[in-house]
Design an enzyme around this catalytic site. Sequence first.
Site, PDB file in Angstrom:
ATOM      1  N   GLY A  18      -1.903  -9.954  12.599  1.00  0.00           N
ATOM      2  CA  GLY A  18      -1.460  -8.015  13.016  1.00  0.00           C
ATOM      3  C   GLY A  18      -2.188  -7.547  11.841  1.00  0.00           C
ATOM      4  O   GLY A  18      -2.488  -5.923  11.662  1.00  0.00           O
ATOM      5  N   HIS A  22       0.607  -1.023  -0.319  1.00  0.00           N
ATOM      6  CA  HIS A  22      -0.048  -0.013  -0.103  1.00  0.00           C
ATOM      7  C   HIS A  22       0.709   1.445  -0.001  1.00  0.00           C
ATOM      8  O   HIS A  22       0.241   1.805   0.206  1.00  0.00           O
ATOM      9  CB  HIS A  22      -1.004   0.571   1.501  1.00  0.00           C
ATOM     10  CG  HIS A  22      -1.858  -1.609   1.513  1.00  0.00           C
ATOM     11  ND1 HIS A  22      -2.513  -1.344   2.297  1.00  0.00           N
ATOM     12  CD2 HIS A  22      -2.495  -1.866   0.523  1.00  0.00           C
ATOM     13  CE1 HIS A  22      -3.605  -2.867   2.155  1.00  0.00           C
ATOM     14  NE2 HIS A  22      -2.985  -2.691   0.464  1.00  0.00           N
ATOM     15  N   CYS A  41       4.434  19.047 -14.197  1.00  0.00           N
ATOM     16  CA  CYS A  41       4.719  20.296 -12.945  1.00  0.00           C
ATOM     17  C   CYS A  41       6.520  20.762 -12.758  1.00  0.00           C
ATOM     18  O   CYS A  41       7.002  20.088 -13.153  1.00  0.00           O
ATOM     19  CB  CYS A  41       4.516  19.924 -11.554  1.00  0.00           C
ATOM     20  SG  CYS A  41       2.251  19.702 -11.793  1.00  0.00           S
ATOM     21  N   ASN A  91      -3.133 -13.146  15.993  1.00  0.00           N
ATOM     22  CA  ASN A  91      -3.878 -11.761  15.966  1.00  0.00           C
ATOM     23  C   ASN A  91      -4.699 -12.052  17.950  1.00  0.00           C
ATOM     24  O   ASN A  91      -4.328 -13.663  17.827  1.00  0.00           O
ATOM     25  CB  ASN A  91      -4.927 -11.680  15.791  1.00  0.00           C
ATOM     26  CG  ASN A  91      -5.246 -10.568  14.973  1.00  0.00           C
ATOM     27  OD1 ASN A  91      -5.910  -9.829  16.515  1.00  0.00           O
ATOM     28  ND2 ASN A  91      -6.107  -9.967  13.991  1.00  0.00           N
ATOM     29  N   PRO A  92      -4.152 -11.044  18.503  1.00  0.00           N
ATOM     30  CA  PRO A  92      -5.043 -10.711  19.946  1.00  0.00           C
ATOM     31  C   PRO A  92      -6.772 -10.863  20.141  1.00  0.00           C
ATOM     32  O   PRO A  92      -7.690 -11.679  20.987  1.00  0.00           O
ATOM     33  CB  PRO A  92      -4.808  -9.942  20.414  1.00  0.00           C
ATOM     34  CG  PRO A  92      -4.644  -8.827  19.290  1.00  0.00           C
ATOM     35  CD  PRO A  92      -4.033  -9.137  18.449  1.00  0.00           C
TER      36      PRO A  92
HETATM   37  C1  BV8 Z   1      -7.578  -2.207  -5.292  1.00  0.00           C
HETATM   38  C2  BV8 Z   1      -3.536   3.278   2.720  1.00  0.00           C
HETATM   39  C3  BV8 Z   1      -9.088  -2.506  -7.471  1.00  0.00           C
HETATM   40  C4  BV8 Z   1      -3.304   4.625   2.436  1.00  0.00           C
HETATM   41  C5  BV8 Z   1      -4.592   1.385   2.637  1.00  0.00           C
HETATM   42  C6  BV8 Z   1     -11.470  -7.846  -3.574  1.00  0.00           C
HETATM   43  C7  BV8 Z   1     -11.269  -7.453  -4.309  1.00  0.00           C
HETATM   44  C8  BV8 Z   1     -10.054  -6.362  -4.730  1.00  0.00           C
HETATM   45  C9  BV8 Z   1     -10.430  -5.015  -4.260  1.00  0.00           C
HETATM   46  C10 BV8 Z   1     -11.575  -5.392  -3.231  1.00  0.00           C
HETATM   47  C11 BV8 Z   1     -12.346  -6.216  -2.888  1.00  0.00           C
HETATM   48  N1  BV8 Z   1     -13.191  -6.143  -1.547  1.00  0.00           N
HETATM   49  C12 BV8 Z   1     -13.096  -4.387  -1.962  1.00  0.00           C
HETATM   50  C13 BV8 Z   1     -12.414  -4.412  -2.102  1.00  0.00           C
HETATM   51  C14 BV8 Z   1     -12.232  -2.959  -2.472  1.00  0.00           C
HETATM   52  C15 BV8 Z   1     -11.448  -2.076  -1.282  1.00  0.00           C
HETATM   53  C16 BV8 Z   1     -11.353  -3.093  -0.192  1.00  0.00           C
HETATM   54  O1  BV8 Z   1     -10.203  -4.302   0.040  1.00  0.00           O
HETATM   55  N2  BV8 Z   1     -12.578  -2.091   1.408  1.00  0.00           N
HETATM   56  C17 BV8 Z   1     -12.498  -2.688   2.244  1.00  0.00           C
HETATM   57  C18 BV8 Z   1     -12.673  -1.814   3.177  1.00  0.00           C
HETATM   58  C19 BV8 Z   1     -13.901  -3.695   2.225  1.00  0.00           C
HETATM   59  N3  BV8 Z   1      -9.666  -2.659  -1.573  1.00  0.00           N
HETATM   60  C20 BV8 Z   1      -9.174  -1.487  -2.594  1.00  0.00           C
HETATM   61  O2  BV8 Z   1      -9.655  -0.352  -3.218  1.00  0.00           O
HETATM   62  C21 BV8 Z   1      -7.792  -1.773  -3.050  1.00  0.00           C
HETATM   63  N4  BV8 Z   1      -7.597  -1.448  -4.672  1.00  0.00           N
HETATM   64  O3  BV8 Z   1      -8.964  -3.142  -4.875  1.00  0.00           O
HETATM   65  O4  BV8 Z   1      -8.549  -1.758  -6.386  1.00  0.00           O
HETATM   66  C22 BV8 Z   1      -8.401  -1.958  -8.679  1.00  0.00           C
HETATM   67  C23 BV8 Z   1      -7.877  -2.397 -10.020  1.00  0.00           C
HETATM   68  C24 BV8 Z   1      -7.632  -1.774 -10.622  1.00  0.00           C
HETATM   69  C25 BV8 Z   1      -7.759  -0.560 -11.147  1.00  0.00           C
HETATM   70  C26 BV8 Z   1      -8.628   0.424 -10.065  1.00  0.00           C
HETATM   71  C27 BV8 Z   1      -8.749  -0.435  -8.839  1.00  0.00           C
HETATM   72  C28 BV8 Z   1      -6.715  -0.868  -2.395  1.00  0.00           C
HETATM   73  C29 BV8 Z   1      -6.688  -0.632  -0.987  1.00  0.00           C
HETATM   74  C30 BV8 Z   1      -5.079  -0.432  -0.547  1.00  0.00           C
HETATM   75  C31 BV8 Z   1      -5.588   0.691   0.292  1.00  0.00           C
HETATM   76  N5  BV8 Z   1      -4.804   1.376   1.454  1.00  0.00           N
HETATM   77  N6  BV8 Z   1      -3.262   1.848   3.260  1.00  0.00           N
HETATM   78  C32 BV8 Z   1      -3.410   5.113   4.110  1.00  0.00           C
HETATM   79  O5  BV8 Z   1      -2.983   3.710   5.244  1.00  0.00           O
HETATM   80  O6  BV8 Z   1      -3.944   5.560   4.543  1.00  0.00           O
HETATM   81  S1  BV8 Z   1      -5.524   0.070   3.315  1.00  0.00           S
HETATM   82  C33 BV8 Z   1      -5.772   0.054   5.087  1.00  0.00           C
HETATM   83  O7  BV8 Z   1      -6.144  -0.894   5.427  1.00  0.00           O
HETATM   84  C34 BV8 Z   1      -3.712   0.265   5.662  1.00  0.00           C
HETATM   85  O8  BV8 Z   1      -2.319   0.066   4.812  1.00  0.00           O
HETATM   86  C35 BV8 Z   1      -4.321  -1.616   7.108  1.00  0.00           C
HETATM   87  O9  BV8 Z   1      -2.599  -1.764   7.131  1.00  0.00           O
HETATM   88  C36 BV8 Z   1      -5.203  -1.383   5.933  1.00  0.00           C
HETATM   89  C37 BV8 Z   1      -5.423  -2.862   6.635  1.00  0.00           C
HETATM   90  O10 BV8 Z   1      -5.497  -3.339   7.747  1.00  0.00           O
HETATM   91  P1  BV8 Z   1      -5.156  -3.351   8.974  1.00  0.00           P
HETATM   92  O11 BV8 Z   1      -4.104  -3.901   8.442  1.00  0.00           O
HETATM   93  O12 BV8 Z   1      -6.140  -5.176   8.860  1.00  0.00           O
HETATM   94  O13 BV8 Z   1      -5.433  -3.278   9.941  1.00  0.00           O
HETATM   95  P2  BV8 Z   1      -6.900  -3.225  10.947  1.00  0.00           P
HETATM   96  O14 BV8 Z   1      -6.936  -1.747  12.160  1.00  0.00           O
HETATM   97  O15 BV8 Z   1      -8.216  -3.333  10.327  1.00  0.00           O
HETATM   98  O16 BV8 Z   1      -6.785  -4.581  11.569  1.00  0.00           O
HETATM   99  C38 BV8 Z   1      -5.793  -3.820  12.339  1.00  0.00           C
HETATM  100  C39 BV8 Z   1      -5.264  -5.790  13.673  1.00  0.00           C
HETATM  101  O17 BV8 Z   1      -4.593  -6.446  13.905  1.00  0.00           O
HETATM  102  C40 BV8 Z   1      -6.980  -6.428  14.359  1.00  0.00           C
HETATM  103  O18 BV8 Z   1      -6.823  -7.693  13.922  1.00  0.00           O
HETATM  104  C41 BV8 Z   1      -6.243  -6.232  15.642  1.00  0.00           C
HETATM  105  O19 BV8 Z   1      -6.730  -7.004  16.793  1.00  0.00           O
HETATM  106  C42 BV8 Z   1      -4.699  -6.577  15.650  1.00  0.00           C
HETATM  107  N7  BV8 Z   1      -3.528  -6.531  16.061  1.00  0.00           N
HETATM  108  C43 BV8 Z   1      -3.991  -5.129  17.068  1.00  0.00           C
HETATM  109  N8  BV8 Z   1      -3.195  -5.127  18.066  1.00  0.00           N
HETATM  110  C44 BV8 Z   1      -2.494  -6.253  17.797  1.00  0.00           C
HETATM  111  C45 BV8 Z   1      -2.695  -6.797  16.947  1.00  0.00           C
HETATM  112  N9  BV8 Z   1      -2.230  -8.035  16.170  1.00  0.00           N
HETATM  113  C46 BV8 Z   1      -0.795  -8.019  16.664  1.00  0.00           C
HETATM  114  N10 BV8 Z   1      -0.261  -7.557  17.686  1.00  0.00           N
HETATM  115  C47 BV8 Z   1      -1.174  -6.428  18.392  1.00  0.00           C
HETATM  116  N11 BV8 Z   1      -0.158  -5.762  19.557  1.00  0.00           N
END
Ligand code: BV8
Length: 240
Positions: free
Chosen positions: A187, A118, A133, A213-214
Amino acid sequence: MLDTVKAWVRQSQRIAVLTGAGVSAESGVPTFRDAQTGYWAQFRPEDMATEAGFRAHPQRVWDWYQYRRDLLAGVSPNAGHRALADFQSRHPDRITLITQNVDGMHHRAGSTGVLCLHGDIFHDRWLNTTRNCCFVDHAVAGHPPYCDCCGNLLRPGVVWFGEPLPLATLEAAEQAASQCDLMLVVGTAGAVYPAAGLAHQARAAGARVVVLNPAPSALDEVAHQVLKGTAATLLPQLLD
Ligand code: BV8
């Protein structure tokens, strides 16, 4: 269960590791979907991490990224990041690290060749990439830097929702997922695709899949083992 997974690590010649925001949580970096604190709690990351969100509110989104960059300047890699880097230094050909995170923490811990699906929060690029630009006017109060010849805006060099992932990086990650003996999924809530699909790909290709994952995650269903615990606790035990 931990001893079983430790044995799997010892037996595996090709280990793919997929990390998410949770691997940086113990460094003090709020996870992506944690209830954000203070001013930012009123906004949804999924709305702000989009081109439409940036075009609608360039100042707000630019300030959000600046807030995250400033926060990252004050934290350090944790024992989980270091365990991955140390393992790679001892077994450089046995591990491929794939991350969804944009925080640069794996690099700061010493990991190399990290597949950053990402992008990188510390890089910038032009919003309209077709323009040639000339130079950037410094950010005026609360406004993103812009080209004062054509008005193009500078934006963070991350992949926003609705944008494609860098193709070469994604292909390298897919190859690692399809060829690994073991995938550690660390995570991540497993909600964002195509990144989360890598765990399914590894399982389908015959790899053992382990979730660290916790809390429950959407990828628990694709795992052979789910280790309930934090990255900074489990990774040093697994990769010793
Ligand atoms: C795309 C950068 C296509 C920005 C981020 C199916 C197939 C393809 C696409 C999709 C699909 N379904 C839906 C989509 C669309 C979309 C998507 O996935 N939407 C989701 C919301 C449903 N995907 C996209 O748009 C992607 N692009 O598919 O393009 C395309 C192709 C051609 C032409 C045009 C388009 C792009 C997705 C990238 C988005 N950008 N980041 C920024 O950061 O500002 S994603 C963002 O979420 C972060 O990078 C983050 O890392 C990522 C994932 O979240 P998690 O890492 O899981 O974090 P979260 O907070 O959710 O969870 C934390 C976890 O840690 C928890 O489980 C928790 O229990 C655990 N935890 C907590 N403490 C600890 C721990 N674990 C261990 N130790 C601890 N101490």
